[in-house]
Design an enzyme around this catalytic site. Structure first.
Site, PDB file in Angstrom:
ATOM      1  N   GLY A   1       0.922  -1.322  -0.100  1.00 60.27           N
ATOM      2  CA  GLY A   1       0.213  -0.270  -0.091  1.00 60.27           C
ATOM      3  C   GLY A   1       0.803   1.386  -0.011  1.00 60.27           C
ATOM      4  CB  SER A   2       0.010   4.599   0.969  1.00 64.91           C
ATOM      5  OG  SER A   2      -0.127   4.803   2.377  1.00 64.91           O
TER       6      SER A   2
ATOM      7  CB  VAL B   1      -0.322   3.219   5.417  1.00 65.02           C
ATOM      8  CG1 VAL B   1      -0.933   1.927   6.163  1.00 65.02           C
ATOM      9  CG2 VAL B   1      -1.607   4.083   5.319  1.00 65.02           C
ATOM     10  N   GLY B   2       2.899   2.525   5.383  1.00 67.86           N
ATOM     11  CA  GLY B   2       3.734   1.461   5.432  1.00 67.86           C
ATOM     12  C   GLY B   2       4.685   1.882   6.653  1.00 67.86           C
TER      13      GLY B   2
ATOM     14  CB  CYS C   1       3.387  -1.052  -7.542  1.00 74.58           C
ATOM     15  SG  CYS C   1       2.021  -1.378  -6.121  1.00 74.58           S
TER      16      CYS C   1
ATOM     17  CD  GLN D   1      -5.719   7.092  -6.646  1.00 72.10           C
ATOM     18  OE1 GLN D   1      -5.883   6.859  -5.189  1.00 72.10           O
ATOM     19  NE2 GLN D   1      -4.603   7.221  -7.038  1.00 72.10           N
TER      20      GLN D   1
ATOM     21  CD  GLU E   1       2.704   4.649  -6.208  1.00 74.02           C
ATOM     22  OE1 GLU E   1       2.387   4.574  -5.002  1.00 74.02           O
ATOM     23  OE2 GLU E   1       3.274   3.582  -6.846  1.00 74.02           O
TER      24      GLU E   1
ATOM     25  CD  GLU F   1       4.551  -9.187  -1.660  1.00 80.71           C
ATOM     26  OE1 GLU F   1       3.763  -9.838  -0.862  1.00 80.71           O
ATOM     27  OE2 GLU F   1       4.172  -8.298  -2.547  1.00 80.71           O
TER      28      GLU F   1
HETATM   29  C1  UN1 Z   1       1.322  -4.052  -8.418  1.00 82.52           C
HETATM   30  O1  UN1 Z   1       1.054  -3.162  -8.988  1.00 82.52           O
HETATM   31  O2  UN1 Z   1       1.318  -4.036  -7.225  1.00 82.52           O
HETATM   32  O3  UN1 Z   1       4.486  -6.640 -13.005  1.00 82.52           O
HETATM   33  C2  UN1 Z   1       1.807  -5.315  -8.907  1.00 82.52           C
HETATM   34  C3  UN1 Z   1       3.277  -6.083 -12.874  1.00 82.52           C
HETATM   35  C4  UN1 Z   1       2.410  -7.167 -12.499  1.00 82.52           C
HETATM   36  C5  UN1 Z   1       2.205  -6.998 -10.898  1.00 82.52           C
HETATM   37  C6  UN1 Z   1       1.990  -5.550 -10.281  1.00 82.52           C
HETATM   38  N1  UN1 Z   1       2.806  -8.587 -12.518  1.00 82.52           N
HETATM   39  O4  UN1 Z   1       2.773  -5.066 -13.265  1.00 82.52           O
END
Ligand code: UN1
Length: 495
Positions: A224-225, A228-229, A280, A327, A381, A460
């Protein structure tokens, strides 16, 4: 219709007796209600997970993994329905929603395979008649706090490694994606997971905070953000909880002047505007070498303008809505910030309406030009369909600009020059680097995560995920029958 929490193998109404609603972000219509769980609900879920831990951790790992295999098969069989629920609740277009579910399936199969691996080390002792090896240990109760942008894949990134290693889980999904959370937990139940091994509590920020603060939670895994993280990290540090963080990015595509421009352009459009920029991994910066910058920017603008916005369920929609009013407001505020700092809104820059878009949270694909590397739009971001074009004098400056942000998730570089490419691969300070491909599309068998403010050093996916959800136990077995002293008894060597 109302979702229920899942605690100790039972679907339950919240003791808080409070509910929240979720709407379809493409239309504004309410699609479901779900619990706004209070501290009692959280405590019940953690209690169930703690009670299930002993039996689960001593279930042989290959047996645990069989349940994951079954869950992957069920996901595969129901892929279309799961994908439709993803689109319905968070808006991404259906082909991308299918990709989200596929990533969940891939991750579940991959980690099920770890049921028969999870290898440690067998390694020589410095003393005779002594055996040394290391084994993985689960942490205990893992709190998985997940976002809405990959409502099937990201929960699987967290739950599957946690489970195959013998942890039990309390899962708190984003309030924007309740359907997928209920679908996933229902599948795990059907696959035969014993009661209490995975528990689901719906709710908002306060539910998440109560979960993190529950004494019996041994590990928190959060995506998440940044704000918060950091709070979670500080809390976990104080109470010696393990923590895994995935906090976003400010990813760039670098295009050098010798690159295959059509390829780079395809990648730029997909990486900047796919999932409406709500990844992300989205490419929110384009770092272009000066000579090609004007033509590349022109074509990027043309392509951005041509993208078809629409309800993700419609076959011809290419870009769906943003997830929420909040958002949408945030992305809109960044347009003000861009103008105030002297950037040019080269296309887009506003909410999209008409043509059936009125009820949803649609924002036009946006290209910002005349952006300097230090501007807020080039540093923060945004998490929307907005990308900033920055020009540079050559590869060295491009690398400097790329690395000059606090996040370090993904970089991509387009060039045909092998020396420049290899130099860039070495110097790009991100957890993921692509050569001649865009910034999105990570595969499950490699580590996923970023440097600096993106995370806390954990990864991960891949086998690296095992390190986040377990810790090592080193075992020494001395069969000499006498007291042997490491570091002190040194007979037989060079001394
Ligand atoms: C995310 O946006 O948190 O590489 C994960 C990617 C995807 C995973 C994105 N397989 O864009």
């Amino acid at each position: 219709m109302a979702e229920k929490n899942f605690i100790h193998g039972r679907w339950a109404d919240p003791r808080s007796e409070r509910y929240l609603e979720r709407e379809n972000p493409a239309t504004g219509e309410t699609i479901t209600r779900f619990p706004d769980s209070g501290p009692q609900d959280v405590a019940d879920a953690v209690h169930a997970a703690a009670a299930a831990f002993e039996a689960w951790r001593f279930t042989p790992a290959p047996r645990r993994a069989e349940i994951l295999f079954r869950a992957a098969e069920l996901m595969q069989a129901r892929k279309e329905k799961l994908a439709r629920d993803v689109t319905l609740e968070m808006g991404k277009v259906l082909p991308e929603a299918r990709g989200d579910v596929q990533e969940a399936i891939d991750m579940t199969y991959f980690l099920a395979g770890e049921g028969r691996r999870q290898a440690g080390q067998a390694i020589p002792s410095e003393l005779p008649d002594k055996i040394c090896f290391s084994v993985r240990q689960p942490h205990g109760v893992v709190a998985a706090v997940t976002p809405w942008n990959f409502p099937m894949a990201i929960p699987c990134w967290k739950l599957m490694p946690a489970l195959v290693l013998g942890n039990t889980v309390v899962f708190k999904p984003s309030p924007y994606s309740p359907l997928s959370a209920a679908n996933l937990v229902g599948i795990l139940e059907e696959a035969g997971l014993p009661a209490g091994v995975v528990n689901l509590v719906f709710g908002g920020d306060q539910t998440g905070a109560a979960l993190v603060e529950e004494r019996r939670v041994a590990m928190v895994s959060f995506t998440g953000s940044l704000e918060v993280g950091r709070e979670i990290a500080a809390y976990c540090a104080r109470y010696s909880k393990r923590v895994h963080l995935e906090l976003g990015g400010k990813n760039a595509i670098i295009v050098l002047d010798d690159a295959d421009m059509d390829l780079a352009l395809d990648a730029a459009v997909w990486s900047a505007f796919g999932t409406s920029g709500q990844r992300c991994t989205a490419a929110s910066r384009m770092i272009l070498e000066e000579r090609i910058a004007p033509a590349f920017t022109d074509q990027l603008i043309t392509r951005a303008r041509a993208l078809r916005l629409g309800n993700g369920m419609d076959a011809d929609a290419e870009v769906g809505p943003l997830v929420s009013q909040a958002q949408l407001d945030k992305v809109e505020r960044y347009m003000e910030i861009a103008r105030d700092e002297g950037a040019t809104i080269a296309c887009g820059g506003a909410r999209a309406a008409g043509d059936g878009l009125d009820g949803g949270y649609f924002f036009q694909p946006t290209v910002l030009a005349d952006v300097e590397p230090g501007m807020r739009v080039a540093q923060e971001e945004i998490f929307g369909p907005v990308t900033s074009v920055i020009t540079c004098s050559g590869v060295e400056r491009a690398l400097e600009i790329n690395n000059g942000v606090q996040f370090g998730l993904v970089s991509a570089i387009f060039t045909r020059d092998m020396s420049k490419a290899l130099r860039a691969i070495e110097r790009l300070d991100t957890g993921i680097v692509y050569l001649n491909a865009g910034t999105i599309g990570a595969e499950v068998q490699l580590p996923f995560g970023g440097t600096r403010a993106t995370g806390n050093g954990h990864r991960e996916a891949g086998q690296a995920a095992l390190d986040s959800y377990s810790e090592w136990k080193s075992v020494y077995i001395d069969y000499s029958g006498r007291l042997q002293k490491a570091q002190i008894d040194r007979s037989g060597g060079a001394n």
